[in-house]
Design an enzyme around this catalytic site. Structure first.
Site, PDB file in Angstrom:
ATOM      1  N   GLY A 130      -4.077   1.216  -0.007  1.00  0.00           N
ATOM      2  CA  GLY A 130      -4.510   0.554  -1.235  1.00  0.00           C
ATOM      3  C   GLY A 130      -5.242   1.455  -2.208  1.00  0.00           C
ATOM      4  O   GLY A 130      -5.057   1.355  -3.427  1.00  0.00           O
ATOM      5  N   ARG A 169     -14.648  -4.622   1.192  1.00  0.00           N
ATOM      6  CA  ARG A 169     -13.625  -3.748   0.584  1.00  0.00           C
ATOM      7  C   ARG A 169     -12.435  -4.590   0.103  1.00  0.00           C
ATOM      8  O   ARG A 169     -11.933  -5.449   0.825  1.00  0.00           O
ATOM      9  CB  ARG A 169     -13.149  -2.723   1.617  1.00  0.00           C
ATOM     10  CG  ARG A 169     -12.039  -1.781   1.134  1.00  0.00           C
ATOM     11  CD  ARG A 169     -10.677  -2.245   1.592  1.00  0.00           C
ATOM     12  NE  ARG A 169      -9.615  -1.284   1.260  1.00  0.00           N
ATOM     13  CZ  ARG A 169      -8.325  -1.561   1.316  1.00  0.00           C
ATOM     14  NH1 ARG A 169      -7.918  -2.757   1.692  1.00  0.00           N
ATOM     15  NH2 ARG A 169      -7.429  -0.663   1.023  1.00  0.00           N
ATOM     16  N   VAL A 170     -12.001  -4.358  -1.119  1.00  0.00           N
ATOM     17  CA  VAL A 170     -10.793  -5.012  -1.621  1.00  0.00           C
ATOM     18  C   VAL A 170      -9.809  -3.903  -1.995  1.00  0.00           C
ATOM     19  O   VAL A 170     -10.187  -2.945  -2.678  1.00  0.00           O
ATOM     20  CB  VAL A 170     -11.099  -5.883  -2.860  1.00  0.00           C
ATOM     21  CG1 VAL A 170      -9.817  -6.493  -3.407  1.00  0.00           C
ATOM     22  CG2 VAL A 170     -12.100  -6.986  -2.500  1.00  0.00           C
ATOM     23  N   GLY A 171      -8.575  -4.034  -1.524  1.00  0.00           N
ATOM     24  CA  GLY A 171      -7.568  -3.009  -1.815  1.00  0.00           C
ATOM     25  C   GLY A 171      -6.727  -3.375  -3.027  1.00  0.00           C
ATOM     26  O   GLY A 171      -7.137  -4.166  -3.886  1.00  0.00           O
ATOM     27  N   ASP A 172      -5.553  -2.811  -3.081  1.00  0.00           N
ATOM     28  CA  ASP A 172      -4.645  -3.041  -4.212  1.00  0.00           C
ATOM     29  C   ASP A 172      -4.034  -4.433  -4.230  1.00  0.00           C
ATOM     30  O   ASP A 172      -3.701  -4.973  -5.283  1.00  0.00           O
ATOM     31  CB  ASP A 172      -3.478  -2.047  -4.128  1.00  0.00           C
ATOM     32  CG  ASP A 172      -2.670  -2.272  -2.845  1.00  0.00           C
ATOM     33  OD1 ASP A 172      -3.243  -2.106  -1.753  1.00  0.00           O
ATOM     34  OD2 ASP A 172      -1.480  -2.659  -2.928  1.00  0.00           O
ATOM     35  N   THR A 224       2.932  -2.351  -0.723  1.00  0.00           N
ATOM     36  CA  THR A 224       2.218  -2.224   0.536  1.00  0.00           C
ATOM     37  C   THR A 224       1.902  -0.751   0.767  1.00  0.00           C
ATOM     38  O   THR A 224       2.595   0.116   0.239  1.00  0.00           O
ATOM     39  CB  THR A 224       3.054  -2.769   1.716  1.00  0.00           C
ATOM     40  OG1 THR A 224       2.399  -2.398   2.937  1.00  0.00           O
ATOM     41  CG2 THR A 224       4.465  -2.197   1.750  1.00  0.00           C
ATOM     42  N   GLY A 225       0.865  -0.511   1.545  1.00  0.00           N
ATOM     43  CA  GLY A 225       0.501   0.878   1.834  1.00  0.00           C
ATOM     44  C   GLY A 225      -0.978   1.107   1.624  1.00  0.00           C
ATOM     45  O   GLY A 225      -1.767   0.158   1.604  1.00  0.00           O
ATOM     46  N   THR A 276       0.837  -5.414   5.386  1.00  0.00           N
ATOM     47  CA  THR A 276       0.746  -6.420   4.345  1.00  0.00           C
ATOM     48  C   THR A 276       2.108  -7.103   4.180  1.00  0.00           C
ATOM     49  O   THR A 276       3.129  -6.509   4.516  1.00  0.00           O
ATOM     50  CB  THR A 276       0.362  -5.672   3.043  1.00  0.00           C
ATOM     51  OG1 THR A 276      -0.944  -5.168   3.215  1.00  0.00           O
ATOM     52  CG2 THR A 276       0.456  -6.516   1.808  1.00  0.00           C
TER      53      THR A 276
HETATM   54  N1  ASP Z   1      -2.224  -2.303   0.686  1.00  0.00           N
HETATM   55  C1  ASP Z   1      -3.038  -2.928   1.687  1.00  0.00           C
HETATM   56  C2  ASP Z   1      -4.480  -2.621   1.427  1.00  0.00           C
HETATM   57  O1  ASP Z   1      -4.786  -1.476   1.143  1.00  0.00           O
HETATM   58  C3  ASP Z   1      -2.666  -2.545   3.081  1.00  0.00           C
HETATM   59  C4  ASP Z   1      -1.192  -2.624   3.430  1.00  0.00           C
HETATM   60  O2  ASP Z   1      -0.349  -2.684   2.557  1.00  0.00           O
HETATM   61  O3  ASP Z   1      -0.852  -2.671   4.608  1.00  0.00           O
HETATM   62  O4  ASP Z   1      -5.302  -3.495   1.575  1.00  0.00           O
END
Ligand code: ASP
Length: 305
Positions: A221, A195-198, A218-219, A167
């Protein structure tokens, strides 16, 4: 006020062969954002320009070259937040925008709502005169190949070896003291469609409050959401600090505490970048690597992976 800028290109197990490209990508993003801030431009323009540079770079998981979902399609999410008003513009599940951050900005500036998803978000983009592309135009060859290997076998990091990506995000403070934070992502690879992440969620993947600071995360989610990491990190800044050294210590403690919370309560991995309300940069991650960059007080760029 002295302007300040920090960017990231994701926190993952970035392999050695991708380090150079990630460094270059962060440097280009700093260049795009800093040319605006240094000439007196706004923090909103700066975070948008920095994130566009990162979205356009296929080494990162945003815009063109994003990870594919389980249907073999790109689905992007993005957000930009204004620290002065606490208003955000966020969009999720986008399949036809090369630069999702442009839509996030349009939503921030022109939409009565703060978040739009899917087809409705794309209709708003079209009505706001953003150009829609074909979904295939967002698919890079490397990601298609990884998707093909994951579909034949099962989703596994090994199939993405050589081009793990992350991200992207940016936080900027301008001469007028305006503070903006932004995050853009293609999400996790082989995710379920929808799917929706953070990343596009206020307080999770991004937060900005001019009274405290701004953050982009980032990381993983699903773990970041559990601890509402961006807002939590900003809240760690709500302490008085009298001098530069103390400010740096408070900012560094805030990012470290946020990552510790992510690990201990969220049971996940990731990282974040931060500027406090006066522009002090800080970052932390508990993944093997994170791609990031910031601008020193003398205007020189630091990037690292
Ligand atoms: N945080 C992002 C998600 O879970 C992925 C990422 O940070 O690489 O969609």
């Amino acid at each position: 006020m002295k302007p300040s800028l920090i960017v990231h290109g994701g926190a993952w197990d970035i392999p050695n062969e991708a380090v150079r490209a990630c460094n270059e990508g962060c440097r280009n993003a700093l260049g795009a954002g800093w040319s605006i801030l240094a000439s007196g431009g706004s923090a909103l323009e700066a975070v948008e320009a920095a994130v566009i540079a990162l979205e356009d770079d296929p080494v990162f998981d945003a815009g063109f070259g994003s990870h594919l979902n389980a249907d073999g399609k790109v689905e992007c999410d993005a957000i930009v937040m204004d620290g002065a008003t606490l208003r955000a513009g966020a969009a999720a599940g986008l399949q036809r925008l090369k630069n999702p951050i442009r839509l996030a900005r349009k939503i921030l500036e022109e939409c009565p709502h703060m978040m739009l998803a899917g087809e409705g978000a794309e209709r708003f983009a079209n009505a706001s005169s953003l150009v829609l592309c074909k979904p295939e135009e967002l698919v890079s060859e490397a990601e298609w190949e990884a998707f093909r290997r994951c579909s034949k076998d099962e989703h596994a990091a090994i199939h993405h070896r050589g081009h793990e990506q992350g991200t992207v995000g940016a936080v900027a403070l301008d001469r007028e003291g305006r503070l903006f934070a932004a995050t853009s992502t293609g999400g996790t690879c082989c995710k379920l469609p929808g799917r929706v992440g953070d990343s596009p969620l206020i307080g999770c993947g991004c937060y900005a409050d001019s009274q405290a600071g701004g953050v982009s995360c980032t990381g993983y989610g699903e773990a970041i959401m559990k601890v509402v990491m961006a807002k939590t990190a900003v809240d760690f800044l709500r302490r008085d600090s009298s001098n530069e050294e103390e400010k740096r210590a408070v900012a560094q403690q805030a990012v470290q505490n946020a990552v510790q919370l992510l690990a201990e309560r969220g049971r996940g991995t990731g990282g974040l970048i931060l500027l406090d309300r006066s522009g002090t940069p800080a970052f932390a991650f508990n993944t093997p690597r994170m791609a990031y960059g910031f601008v020193n007080p003398d205007g020189s760029f630091v990037t690292a992976v």
